[in-house]
Structure formats: structure tokens, C-alpha cells
Write a protein that holds these residues in place. Structure first.
Motif, PDB file in Angstrom:
ATOM      1  N   VAL A   1      -4.291  -7.836 -38.433  1.00  0.00           N
ATOM      2  CA  VAL A   1      -4.367  -6.911 -37.306  1.00  0.00           C
ATOM      3  C   VAL A   1      -4.550  -7.773 -36.053  1.00  0.00           C
ATOM      4  N   PRO A   2      -3.722  -7.609 -35.027  1.00  0.00           N
ATOM      5  CA  PRO A   2      -3.869  -8.444 -33.830  1.00  0.00           C
ATOM      6  C   PRO A   2      -5.276  -8.360 -33.248  1.00  0.00           C
ATOM      7  N   ALA A   3      -5.827  -9.505 -32.888  1.00  0.00           N
ATOM      8  CA  ALA A   3      -7.196  -9.547 -32.364  1.00  0.00           C
ATOM      9  C   ALA A   3      -7.332  -8.705 -31.097  1.00  0.00           C
ATOM     10  N   ASP A   4      -6.320  -8.724 -30.241  1.00  0.00           N
ATOM     11  CA  ASP A   4      -6.380  -7.918 -29.019  1.00  0.00           C
ATOM     12  C   ASP A   4      -6.467  -6.435 -29.355  1.00  0.00           C
ATOM     13  N   TRP A   5      -5.763  -6.021 -30.413  1.00  0.00           N
ATOM     14  CA  TRP A   5      -5.791  -4.617 -30.810  1.00  0.00           C
ATOM     15  C   TRP A   5      -7.164  -4.248 -31.375  1.00  0.00           C
ATOM     16  N   VAL A   6      -7.764  -5.152 -32.131  1.00  0.00           N
ATOM     17  CA  VAL A   6      -9.105  -4.890 -32.659  1.00  0.00           C
ATOM     18  C   VAL A   6     -10.064  -4.618 -31.514  1.00  0.00           C
ATOM     19  N   PHE A   7      -9.989  -5.441 -30.474  1.00  0.00           N
ATOM     20  CA  PHE A   7     -10.871  -5.238 -29.316  1.00  0.00           C
ATOM     21  C   PHE A   7     -10.567  -3.909 -28.629  1.00  0.00           C
ATOM     22  N   GLU A   8      -9.287  -3.664 -28.356  1.00  0.00           N
ATOM     23  CA  GLU A   8      -8.913  -2.473 -27.612  1.00  0.00           C
ATOM     24  C   GLU A   8      -9.201  -1.200 -28.390  1.00  0.00           C
ATOM     25  N   SER A   9      -9.032  -1.259 -29.699  1.00  0.00           N
ATOM     26  CA  SER A   9      -9.184  -0.053 -30.518  1.00  0.00           C
ATOM     27  C   SER A   9     -10.621   0.226 -30.913  1.00  0.00           C
ATOM     28  N   THR A  10     -11.538  -0.665 -30.549  1.00  0.00           N
ATOM     29  CA  THR A  10     -12.951  -0.444 -30.886  1.00  0.00           C
ATOM     30  C   THR A  10     -13.859  -0.514 -29.656  1.00  0.00           C
ATOM     31  N   ARG A  11     -13.291  -0.362 -28.475  1.00  0.00           N
ATOM     32  CA  ARG A  11     -14.117  -0.191 -27.281  1.00  0.00           C
ATOM     33  C   ARG A  11     -14.076   1.291 -26.904  1.00  0.00           C
ATOM     34  N   VAL A  12     -15.098   1.745 -26.229  1.00  0.00           N
ATOM     35  CA  VAL A  12     -15.179   3.169 -25.902  1.00  0.00           C
ATOM     36  C   VAL A  12     -14.092   3.553 -24.899  1.00  0.00           C
ATOM     37  N   HIS A  13     -13.274   4.524 -25.285  1.00  0.00           N
ATOM     38  CA  HIS A  13     -12.273   5.097 -24.385  1.00  0.00           C
ATOM     39  C   HIS A  13     -12.697   6.486 -23.903  1.00  0.00           C
ATOM     40  N   VAL A  14     -13.453   7.195 -24.751  1.00  0.00           N
ATOM     41  CA  VAL A  14     -13.973   8.507 -24.372  1.00  0.00           C
ATOM     42  C   VAL A  14     -15.485   8.477 -24.570  1.00  0.00           C
ATOM     43  N   PRO A  15     -16.261   8.353 -23.488  1.00  0.00           N
ATOM     44  CA  PRO A  15     -17.723   8.352 -23.627  1.00  0.00           C
ATOM     45  C   PRO A  15     -18.216   9.670 -24.208  1.00  0.00           C
ATOM     46  N   ALA A  16     -19.346   9.609 -24.878  1.00  0.00           N
ATOM     47  CA  ALA A  16     -19.899  10.803 -25.535  1.00  0.00           C
ATOM     48  C   ALA A  16     -20.117  11.948 -24.553  1.00  0.00           C
ATOM     49  N   ASP A  17     -20.466  11.633 -23.317  1.00  0.00           N
ATOM     50  CA  ASP A  17     -20.741  12.714 -22.364  1.00  0.00           C
ATOM     51  C   ASP A  17     -19.474  13.413 -21.865  1.00  0.00           C
TER      52      ASP A  17
END
Length: 359
Positions: A244-260
Motif C-alpha cells: 500500500v503506498p505510504a502516502d496513501w496510508v498517511f492520507e487515508s488515516t488522517r481525520v477528514h471529517v472531525p467528530a463534531d
């Protein structure tokens, strides 16, 4: 973001190994804080839950296991995080453009999508914010407070709807020329030497009269799920291969929709949603949770990765009639006892705190 000094110390003593065909056990579990007392607390906790198997991995070896970790069973929504992993390579190769819309892909339904719904992009679907509130072709969505069709601009409003996830699977297959299951077999199961993977058990299921797009259901074991978690915790690597591309791992596991920004009740331990992964809360007092990610499926199917500690956790709640749960005969049994996210993380906490205390 760099890890703290204590965490650097812990990672310096990690073996950074990957399992071969068979997993190995940690040779000195007490060095990771797994004393007899901690083990007893974990077993009491798990005995009180409908968990059928539980697995903790550290440094590429099994630190603790409970139940039959080879038992293959239904993954429920954990399947969605697997699709996210599969998409990384296709995005990097230019086969998938996340800005493609439903109109670009000729995605439609028998009674038609609205013009505004056809402007939803694959990126919107990845964060469950498509603005498409068509009935999904499988159970497991948030069925409360569903917005009216056409009332939300795509990308502006989070609502957990299986329509988004099922269509992502269809788009993946359209753009890559491979089924989700074949891609999994070739990109993950083979290279990771999964022990219990059976291609014939993976299948499409759902309500064919509700939507054109059904669910791509996976049936895996706990120990094979742990291989997926370890890959993500190691920035997409499996051995010498970048699966799995390392850049994708980072992008796909950072918050895109905050809980609030979510329109539904979100557990207190969750900071938000990413590309089909749930992201735990990190505070100044819990740096070990930095970079963590959770795949979550109904009834108690979980994968948790903590890259900062090089640890992976898996929980399974095997079902008495797994196919009846997923097929389109109305047998989705909500009344079955489930392991909640809080239940799972509370057990993981026992091992995480033990690991930290042993540093």
C-alpha cells in the motif's frame, strides 16, 4: 510528527519483523508488560464479552491471543477499510481519480439519481459524505435522521450510508478491471501469506431490489486480519514490498471529517473519520495513539493499529449464521449481543498500558 522520547525508546526495541506462513509468539511477554496479573484482567474482560477471538501483536509477533484466531467469519463493515487499502495502489498508478463524479462513471439507479447527486465524487464517497441518500443495497447504514434526497451538497455533510461504500466497490472494479476480491487475493492475501483466506468464501450480497450496488462481503480470520493491520501500521509495507503506498496510508488515516461535523452519535474515543477508517482521539497525554486507526464492523469486528507502539489488535465476534446476517432475506439480527468500540478499546487499553509501563 515525531514521536516522544519514551515512544522512540519502545520502537528502538521493536523487532520490525513480519510473520512468515505461521505467526510466532513473543518469547518474553513480560518484557511488554504482560504479567500474569495483566493476563488475568484481560481474560476476565474478554470472558464478559461475546468476543469469540482476540489477538494482540507487537513487533510482528503475537503477544496475546484468545479464542480461535483461525476461525473464518463475516467482517461486516470492516470490509470498507480493506477497500480503502486496495484503492491506494490504483490511485497511485492513475487508474482511479478521486475527483471523478457519479456522472463521469455513469453511476445511476433504476429510478434515477438526482442531478445534484450525480456531482458526488469518489472522494466524497470515501468520507461518507456523498449527499446521495438513495436506499443502499445492504444493511448496516445509519437509518436515523436520513436527509431528504437532494438536500445536501456532495462533500458537505457526513451520513454513514452503505450506498457510498457499495458504489466505491463498483467504481473500483470499473476503473481497475479487477473484482474487489481478486485484487485482495493478488495484492494482499498472496504477498502476505494469509493462512486462512479462501477465495470461494468472499461474495457479493445485499438487497437486489433496493439498489443496483450490492456489498462486497469478506470472510476472514483474526490472524489474517492482523496481517492487514500490521501492513498499515508499517506504513503500507509487507516485508520488502510496499503493498500500500505510504502516502496513501498517511492520507487515508488522517481525520477528514472531525467528530463534531458528524450528524450522528460518535463515541468519545473517536476523533473523526478518514478514508473508510475511524481515527481515535490523541491528546498530549496519549502520544502512543498518534497515527492510530480503527476498522470497525457490526457485532464486534475490529482492527486497531498503533504505529507509535508497533502494535495491532483484532477482535472478532463470529456469528451463529453469518450468511443470514448479510444476505437479502431480512435476517439482519440486530438483537444479537455485540462487542462495542468502547468494549474493544478498553481491552486494548490493558495491553497498551502494560506495554507503556514496561518501558
Amino acid at each position: 510528527m515525531p514521536v516522544s522520547a519514551p515512544l522512540e525508546h519502545l520502537l528502538a526495541h521493536s523487532s520490525n519483523k513480519f510473520p512468515a506462513q505461521d505467526w510466532e509468539m513473543v518469547t518474553a511477554p513480560e518484557q511488554h508488560g504482560l504479567t500474569a496479573d495483566v493476563r488475568s484482567k484481560i481474560e476476565v474482560a474478554l470472558d464478559g464479552l461475546p468476543t469469540t477471538s482476540f489477538l494482540a501483536v507487537v513487533g510482528g509477533d503475537i503477544l496475546y491471543n484468545y479464542g480461535n484466531i483461525a476461525e473464518v467469519s463475516y467482517l461486516a463493515s470492516t470490509r470498507k477499510s480493506i477497500l480503502s487499502m486496495l484503492m491506494g495502489k490504483a490511485v497511485a498508478e492513475g487508474k482511479i481519480d478521486l475527483d471523478l463524479t457519479m456522472a463521469d462513471l455513469n453511476i445511476d439507479e433504476d429510478h434515477g439519481l438526482l442531478p445534484i447527486e450525480k456531482t458526488a465524487t469518489l472522494r466524497d464517497l470515501l468520507v461518507s459524505s456523498s449527499g446521495v441518500y438513495h436506499q443502499p443495497g445492504s444493511p448496516g447504514s445509519n437509518t436515523k435522521n436520513i436527509p431528504a434526497r437532494g438536500s445536501k451538497t456532495p462533500g458537505s455533510y457526513f451520513h454513514y450510508n452503505n450506498w457510498d461504500f457499495n458504489v466505491l466497490g463498483a467504481a473500483f472494479e470499473q476503473l481497475t478491471g479487477r473484482s474487489v476480491f481478486k485484487a485482495f487475493e493478488e495484492d494482499f492475501a498472496g504477498p502476505m501469506a494469509m493462512q486462512d483466506f479462501d477465495p470461494s468464501r468472499q461474495r457479493m450480497m445485499g438487497y437486489e431490489d433496493a439498489s443496483r450496488y450490492l456489498a462486497y462481503h469478506f470472510f476472514l480470520s483474526a490472524r489474517d486480519m492482523a496481517r492487514l493491520g500490521l501492513t498499515m501500521a508499517r506504513k503500507g509495507r509487507w516485508g520488502d514490498n510496499q503493498v500500500v503506498p505510504a502516502d496513501w496510508v498517511f492520507e487515508s488515516t488522517r481525520v477528514h471529517v472531525p467528530a463534531d461535523r458528524m450528524n450522528e452519535s460518535v463515541k468519545s474515543r473517536i476523533a473523526g473519520y478518514s478514508y473508510l477508517w475511524w481515527i481515535p482521539v490523541v491528546t498530549n497525554d496519549t502520544p502512543e495513539w498518534r497515527g492510530a486507526f480503527v476498522a470497525a464492523g457490526h457485532f464486534g469486528q475490529f482492527i486497531l493499529g498503533l504505529p507509535a507502539l508497533d502494535m495491532v489488535f483484532v477482535n472478532r465476534r463470529a456469528l451463529p449464521d453469518e450468511l443470514a446476517i448479510a444476505r437479502n432475506d431480512g435476517s439482519f439480527k440486530e438483537e444479537l449481543a455485540a462487542v462495542t468500540m468502547e468494549d474493544f478499546l478498553s481491552v486494548a487499553d490493558l495491553l497498551i498500558n502494560a506495554k507503556l509501563s514496561a518501558a
